[in-house]
Scaffold this motif. Structure first.
Motif, short mmCIF file in Angstrom:
data_model
loop_
_atom_site.label_atom_id
_atom_site.label_comp_id
_atom_site.label_asym_id
_atom_site.label_seq_id
_atom_site.Cartn_x
_atom_site.Cartn_y
_atom_site.Cartn_z
N THR A 1 1.87 9.31 -5.90
CA THR A 1 2.58 10.54 -5.44
C THR A 1 3.70 10.80 -6.57
OG1 THR A 1 2.32 10.28 -3.23
CG2 THR A 1 3.78 11.79 -3.62
N GLU B 1 0.88 -1.21 -0.12
CA GLU B 1 -0.10 0.07 0.01
C GLU B 1 0.95 1.25 -0.13
OE1 GLU B 1 -2.89 2.55 0.12
OE2 GLU B 1 -3.08 0.51 -0.48
N ARG C 1 1.04 4.16 -2.86
CA ARG C 1 0.81 5.34 -2.66
C ARG C 1 1.77 6.46 -3.08
NH1 ARG C 1 -1.45 4.47 2.74
NH2 ARG C 1 0.52 5.28 3.46
#
Length: 311
Positions: free
Chosen positions: A83, A75, A79
């Motif tokens: 980003t 995860e 992420r």
């Protein structure tokens, strides 16, 4: 230990599906490829995560302990990947901008608003200070980009210079408003609003009056041109300012503007600069904003030059 994203992804999929073949289908890989990935993961961690029973992988207790951590890592990696993609697409990040008072009232907020209109997740800091302070902020790398009066050359700053022409501000109902060009002789003895003595426009104004043998009557001394233009609007004086302040005044007052701007001869200019730190590379976001700002400054210079040709 050198775990890879694919190893973690394969492990989690095997644990979720309970089958090497099902995990392979979900990941678009062959069953042998999945088995090899799990074997490689076990070599990296240094112990077995699965028992092999008749071609099946049966999770050991250690596998269940590791599952939560693996899911957390995946995860975080996902992420982080998003980003980085957002940063590359200029959808995330922060802009730190510093500018002098003349640019802060209208010009820079408009440029920034247009740039950020389709970038809701970009944070921006826009600070107004005097040109020397803006220069120090850029030199110390506290801000990413600045727009201010051109400083003396410094090794810590990259300065791109733009020359803004000076114009004379006159009340619309003043007799001088009918003239196409204003000279020191036209302003001989008339009350003037000027900036501090060592400002470039003040120095050029004094020189022009001295060379023309005209009397310079400095009634008001100020730090910026915007309040000077308000005093001119009240009919108390005249001022010779740079085009940025003139355009900002026009934009701020619109139809309520009570001034006209006329060319001043001899010509005077104020050098302003787009400033960036010299000792570190610009982010993609700052580079993109700098490109937009550069184009807007060039358009501003052209528009300021046009003030000299107004009827």
């Amino acid at each position: 230990m050198n775990l890879s994203f694919r190893q973690l992804q394969t492990f989690v999929q095997v644990m979720r599906t309970g089958s090497v073949s099902e995990a392979g289908r979900a990941l678009g890989r062959t069953q042998p490829a999945v088995s090899a990935m799990i074997a490689g993961l076990e070599r990296e961690v240094g112990f077995q995560l699965f028992e092999r029973e008749r071609g099946r992988l049966v999770p050991k207790p250690e596998a269940h302990y590791f599952l939560e951590e693996a899911e957390f890592l995946l995860e975080r990696l996902t992420r982080s990947t998003r980003t980085l993609q957002d940063i590359g697409n200029l959808e995330k990040g922060k802009l730190r901008i510093a500018c002098n008072p003349a640019a802060s009232s209208f010009f820079m907020p408009r440029v920034l608003a247009n740039f950020l209109r389709d970038k809701p997740d970009i944070e921006a800091s826009l600070m107004m200070r005097s040109s020397p302070v803006v220069t120090d902020w850029i030199a110390s790398q506290q801000y990413d980009i600045g727009f201010a009066e051109t400083p003396e050359p410094r090794r810590t700053i990259i300065s791109e210079v733009f020359a803004l022409p000076g114009v004379c501000a006159v009340p619309k109902d003043d007799p001088l408003a009918r003239k196409k060009v204003i000279t020191p002789a036209d302003l001989d003895g008339k009350p003037m609003a000027m900036l501090f003595d060592d400002h470039s426009i003040s120095e050029q104004t004094r020189k022009a009056f001295n060379e023309a043998g005209a009397r310079l009557n400095k009634r008001f001394e100020l730090r910026t041109f915007l309040p000077a233009l308000q005093l001119v609007s009240e009919g108390l004086c005249y001022t010779i300012c740079e085009g940025l302040s003139a355009i900002s005044h026009q934009e701020s007052f619109g139809d309520q503007n009570s001034l006209v701007f006329r060319p001043f001869k001899p010509e005077c200019f104020l050098n302003m600069s787009l400033l960036t730190p010299a000792n570190r590379p610009l982010s993609l976001l700052v580079e993109s904003f700098a490109e937009v700002l550069r184009a807007e400054i060039k358009a501003l210079v052209e528009r300021a030059a046009g003030l000299r040709d107004l009827p």
